[in-house]
Design an enzyme around this catalytic site. Structure first.
Site, PDB file in Angstrom:
ATOM      1  N   GLN A 132      -4.380  -1.470   9.556  1.00 51.49           N
ATOM      2  CA  GLN A 132      -4.353  -2.808   8.950  1.00 51.49           C
ATOM      3  C   GLN A 132      -4.962  -3.847   9.895  1.00 51.49           C
ATOM      4  OE1 GLN A 132      -3.208  -3.516   5.724  1.00 51.49           O
ATOM      5  NE2 GLN A 132      -4.099  -5.511   6.152  1.00 51.49           N
ATOM      6  N   LYS A 181       0.832  -1.204   0.000  1.00 47.43           N
ATOM      7  CA  LYS A 181       0.000   0.000   0.000  1.00 47.43           C
ATOM      8  C   LYS A 181       0.865   1.251   0.000  1.00 47.43           C
ATOM      9  CE  LYS A 181      -3.809  -2.434   2.135  1.00 47.43           C
ATOM     10  NZ  LYS A 181      -4.473  -2.887   3.350  1.00 47.43           N
ATOM     11  N   ASP A 239     -11.175   3.257   4.041  1.00 46.49           N
ATOM     12  CA  ASP A 239     -11.532   1.834   3.969  1.00 46.49           C
ATOM     13  C   ASP A 239     -13.045   1.642   3.993  1.00 46.49           C
ATOM     14  OD1 ASP A 239      -9.604  -0.077   3.637  1.00 46.49           O
ATOM     15  OD2 ASP A 239      -8.973  -0.101   5.732  1.00 46.49           O
TER      16      ASP A 239
END
Ligand code: NAD
Length: 284
Positions: free
Chosen positions: A97, A53, A120
């Site tokens: 994460q 990422k 997200d």
């Protein structure tokens, strides 16, 4: 093999190039999109995802900051970092994460990230907007699947889409995005009996389970589109999806490979959400 294989690499490269150009244009007007990625603990798979990422962000010309915290980090310390990032004007997207080490609450983390930086799409406000069909961030993996389907020219309106998996991250939001596209949607899960009887009715079959070899030719209607979201380690230790690729490809019309399609497309959608968030911040 009868199925056409989706060229994920090409789709991802062309979408990322567009994001790169749009990022450069925004930078010229004085705003560089910025993403903060927080990793807690030392899960090796998570470390790889975070690295990918960060690299994708840098390649797109965005600011990226990685925060690597020890597994002993307390909930209060983690939330304090998120609050700091919420207030940082250089940061437009915050990603923590998952999975978090035992004892840390993902739910509280998702609720603490400012909704306008929740790239997200896990914050209850953004999930609510998604359910209501209102504008806002789209969850990265399902949004990536829709982009792949659009790019491949797969018609969705009036088609029967079957999603295997009902998680909050993939299955449920995938079903909602397919409904937005006017598909007729069926969601299957671990308690669904006679899975193949249902999946064989699908014009578009999307598997998000996490079990290698779950979807075989008997699960696929001839000519159907098969999208494999799964990311598993096969018996040979290699990365593979939920779909027995060689077997299902004998029957499917179009099929995505693993690796090299939904995974990198998910990161692409993360970049896209960060860019959108930076644009909104620039307009405020
Ligand atoms: P999860 O474990 O939260 O959910 C799995 C779902 O599968 C559950 O809803 C469960 O009911 C269902 N299920 C389990 N066994 C089943 C069976 N035998 N038949 C039918 N349904 C069954 O997982 P998740 O977070 O949704 O992830 C699913 C998979 O997608 C994993 O392999 C994960 O690694 C992968 N994933 C990939 C990406 C990507 O970027 N490519 C992103 C997120 C998740």
């Amino acid at each position: 093999m009868t199925a056409q294989v989706v060229n994920g690499k090409e789709i991802v490269a062309s979408r990322r190039e567009r994001i790169k150009q749009e990022t450069a244009a925004l930078k010229e007007s004085g705003v560089q999109p910025g993403l903060a990625v927080v990793l807690v603990g030392d899960d090796p798979a998570s470390a790889v995802y975070v690295r990918n990422k960060i690299k994708a962000c840098e390649d797109a010309g965005m600011l990226s900051e990685a925060y690597r915290l020890p597994a002993t980090t307390s909930q209060a310390e983690l939330l304090a970092l998120i609050v700091k990032l919420n207030e940082d004007p250089r940061i437009h997207g915050i990603l923590v994460q998952s999975p978090l080490p035992k004892g840390l609450s993902e739910e509280e983390v998702n609720e603490t990230i400012a909704a306008e930086k929740d790239v997200d799409c896990f914050h209850p406000v953004n999930v609510g907007n998604l359910v209501l069909g209102k504008e806002g961030f789209l969850p990265c993996t399902p949004a990536g699947v829709i982009e792949i389907l659009h790019t491949c020219g797969v018609p969705l309106a009036g088609k029967h889409a079957v999603v295997i998996g009902r998680s909050n991250i993939v299955g449920k939001p995938m079903a909602l995005l397919l409904l937005r596209e006017h598909a007729t949607v069926t969601v299957c899960h671990s308690r669904t009996p006679n899975l193949a009887d249902i999946t064989r009715q699908a014009d578009i079959l999307i598997s998000a389970v996490g079990r290698a070899g779950l979807v075989k030719r008997e699960h696929v209607k001839p000519g159907a589109v098969v999208i494999d979201v799964g990311m598993n380690r096969g018996a040979d230790g290699k990365l593979c999806g939920d779909v027995d690729f060689a077997d299902a490809a004998e029957v499917a019309g179009l099929i995505t490979p693993v690796p090299g399609c939904v995974g990198p497309m998910t990161i692409t959608m993360l970049l896209n959400n960060t860019l959108q968030s930076a644009r909104r911040a620039a307009n405020r």
